[in-house]
Design an enzyme around this catalytic site. Structure first.
Site, PDB file in Angstrom:
ATOM      1  CD  GLU A 151     -41.108 -11.472  44.219  1.00  0.00           C
ATOM      2  OE1 GLU A 151     -42.159 -11.310  44.875  1.00  0.00           O
ATOM      3  OE2 GLU A 151     -40.002 -11.613  44.756  1.00  0.00           O
ATOM      4  CG  HIS A 185     -35.883 -11.383  42.495  1.00  0.00           C
ATOM      5  ND1 HIS A 185     -37.165 -11.835  42.663  1.00  0.00           N
ATOM      6  CD2 HIS A 185     -35.240 -11.697  43.638  1.00  0.00           C
ATOM      7  CE1 HIS A 185     -37.288 -12.392  43.865  1.00  0.00           C
ATOM      8  NE2 HIS A 185     -36.132 -12.306  44.472  1.00  0.00           N
ATOM      9  CG  ASP A 242     -44.470 -15.669  55.801  1.00  0.00           C
ATOM     10  OD1 ASP A 242     -43.570 -16.522  55.753  1.00  0.00           O
ATOM     11  OD2 ASP A 242     -44.684 -14.822  54.900  1.00  0.00           O
ATOM     12  CG  ASP A 273     -41.049  -7.975  46.633  1.00  0.00           C
ATOM     13  OD1 ASP A 273     -42.121  -7.377  46.842  1.00  0.00           O
ATOM     14  OD2 ASP A 273     -40.896  -9.198  46.852  1.00  0.00           O
ATOM     15  CG  ASP A 282     -38.737  -9.935  49.587  1.00  0.00           C
ATOM     16  OD1 ASP A 282     -38.294 -10.450  50.635  1.00  0.00           O
ATOM     17  OD2 ASP A 282     -39.124 -10.597  48.605  1.00  0.00           O
ATOM     18  CG  ASP A 324     -32.562 -12.715  46.339  1.00  0.00           C
ATOM     19  OD1 ASP A 324     -32.456 -11.492  46.178  1.00  0.00           O
ATOM     20  OD2 ASP A 324     -33.649 -13.296  46.486  1.00  0.00           O
ATOM     21  CG  HIS A 368     -44.875 -16.393  51.851  1.00  0.00           C
ATOM     22  ND1 HIS A 368     -43.932 -15.492  52.276  1.00  0.00           N
ATOM     23  CD2 HIS A 368     -44.527 -16.718  50.586  1.00  0.00           C
ATOM     24  CE1 HIS A 368     -43.066 -15.265  51.288  1.00  0.00           C
ATOM     25  NE2 HIS A 368     -43.401 -15.996  50.255  1.00  0.00           N
ATOM     26  CD  GLU A 389     -36.907  -9.554  45.858  1.00  0.00           C
ATOM     27  OE1 GLU A 389     -38.058 -10.010  46.040  1.00  0.00           O
ATOM     28  OE2 GLU A 389     -35.898  -9.991  46.427  1.00  0.00           O
ATOM     29  CG  ASP A 438     -33.742 -10.820  49.682  1.00  0.00           C
ATOM     30  OD1 ASP A 438     -33.968 -10.372  48.555  1.00  0.00           O
ATOM     31  OD2 ASP A 438     -34.106 -11.965  50.048  1.00  0.00           O
TER      32      ASP A 438
END
Ligand code: XUL
Ligand code: CO
Length: 441
Positions: free
Chosen positions: A233, A272, A105, A297, A340, A308, A102, A269, A310
């Protein structure tokens, strides 16, 4: 090369299943040919910047726990360069071909938009140099339209059109940065594009706003000649109670409704998909079947809770089914597998970043081998073809063509048609998958 990962002095190599070296690949062998294509080219693996380099390991109950010296002074460009040095040292040692980021980031937010844009441009130039030196490519770029308080009520779907404009400016800059760095895709994740309560929300208006935003992004893509793929996404909720891009099917319906289906695909993802109450397999199949599959992802949820998490992928079963569909669907195209993924908060050491990625990458590699076997074996596809064979026959074609409700009723009433239930064969299909999982090497 920088020396942030001194405990991992050498690049990670493939050593095979007999190796007991925790810092070696057991299955992922970038050059191994799978259906005449290198493993690396099949999987197009990317490391994500945000969880791996920009997140200090904080959660809603506690502060950061990770050993990340480059995060000590998050507002300075020197620290941003240090963070990028660490990231590229990591990419190089891990040996993966892509990364994703991003705008926020890689570059700190400034006091004004102009200052933020200038920080971004400085860091994009720095990234360009590092990419060239390391031979690492950009799978996708994206703009952070969810962290700053201005986006608390959404970016494109904000009740204030000035926030829409601010988000548009941010995406313009980031789309151009992605093009400059040769990005293969551009991602839009609508973290705040949803609502907390219907009581203060004009749902109809917000849908039009989101469509307008996506139209402007697609137009700008063509204006600047960016030839990467635009990706949405999907995610059902978190941070907002309800997000409009709930899952692949809702995104597809939305794109169709606003005439945008040719401009966007989806970045699916795993966690997700499961948050939306689907399997990852389902999401991939839906997207491929409707021509909107774009990228993945890679991660996993914790199946005992409902958010989430991850986590790094570690289920060959889960990934094999998706990879089977992706291989049959012709592969990833411009997409890839972006990690991700977040370390657990207690995994404080920098070396844990290697352990997480190595395990996830080996899991993906093994899933690719299973998928190839399932495709070449053909049993699953054969079962499906046989199951629907009636639709390819003369009668099936007539039903889809010139039949009417009355003509069908006539055939049933006369007894000409008298269907008998047949087995769906689910257990046999599951055994076919397991046999492939157990037998690949
Ligand atoms: C959030 C998420 C994002 C997107 C990019 O759940 O997945 O990191 O991938 O904005
Ligand atoms: Co994501």
């Amino acid at each position: 090369m920088a020396d942030f990962f001194a405990d991992v002095p050498e690049p990670i190599r493939f050593e095979g299943l007999d190796s007991d070296n925790p810092l070696a690949y057991k299955v992922y062998d970038a050059d191994r040919l799978v259906s005449e294509k290198r493993m690396e080219d099949h999987l197009r693996i990317a490391v994500c910047y945000w969880h791996s380099f920009a997140w200090p390991g904080n959660d809603v109950f506690g502060e950061g726990t990770f050993d990340r010296p480059w995060l000590a002074n998050p507002d300075s460009l020197d620290a941003a360069r240090m963070k990028m040095d660490a990231a590229f040292e990591f990419f190089t040692k891990l040996g993966t071909p892509f990364f994703c980021f991003h705008d926020r980031d890689i570059a700190p937010d400034g006091a004004t938009f102009g200052e933020s844009a200038s920080n971004l441009s400085t860091m994009v130039d720095y990234a360009g140099e590092k990419m060239e030196a390391a031979g690492v490519r950009l799978l996708w770029g994206t703009a952070n339209l969810f962290s700053h308080p201005r986006y608390a009520a959404g970016a494109a779907t904000n009740p204030d059109p000035e926030v829409f404009a601010y988000a548009a400016a941010q995406v313009k800059h980031m789309l151009e940065a992605t093009k400059k760095l040769g990005g293969a895709n551009y991602v839009l994740w609508g973290g705040r594009e949803g609502y907390e309560t219907m009581l203060n929300t004009d749902l109809r208006r917000e849908a039009d706003q989101l469509a307008r935003f996506l139209t402007l992004v697609a137009e700008h893509k063509h204006t600047i000649g960016f030839d990467g793929t635009l990706l949405i996404e999907p995610k059902p909720q978190e941070p907002t109670k309800h997000q409009y891009d709930y899952d692949s099917q809702s995104v597809h319906g939305f794109l169709d409704r606003y005439g945008l289906a040719d401009e966007y695909k989806v970045n699916i993802e795993v966690n997700h998909a499961t948050l939306a109450g689907h399997s990852f397999h389902h999401e991939v199949v839906y997207a491929i079947a409707n021509g909107i599959f774009g990228s993945v992802d890679a991660n996993r949820g914790d199946y005992q809770n409902d958010w989430d998490t991850d986590q790094f992928p570690n289920s060959v079963d889960e990934l094999s089914l998706a990879l089977y569909e992706i291989l049959r669907g012709g592969g990833l195209g411009t997409g890839g597998f972006n990690f991700d993924t977040k370390l657990r908060r207690q995994s404080m050491s920098r070396t844990d970043l290697f352990h997480g990625h190595i395990g996830g990458i080996d899991t993906l590699a093994r899933a690719l081998l299973v998928a190839e076997l399932l495709v070449s074996d053909g049993t699953l596809a054969g079962m499906v073809t046989e199951r629907y064979a009636g639709w390819d026959g003369e009668f099936g074609k007539r039903v889809m063509g010139r039949a009417t409700l009355a003509s069908l009723a006539e055939m049933v009433e006369s007894g000409e048609i008298d269907p008998r239930p047949v087995s769906g064969g689910q257990e046999a299909a599951e055994n076919t998958v397991n046999r492939a999982i157990w037998s690949v090497s």
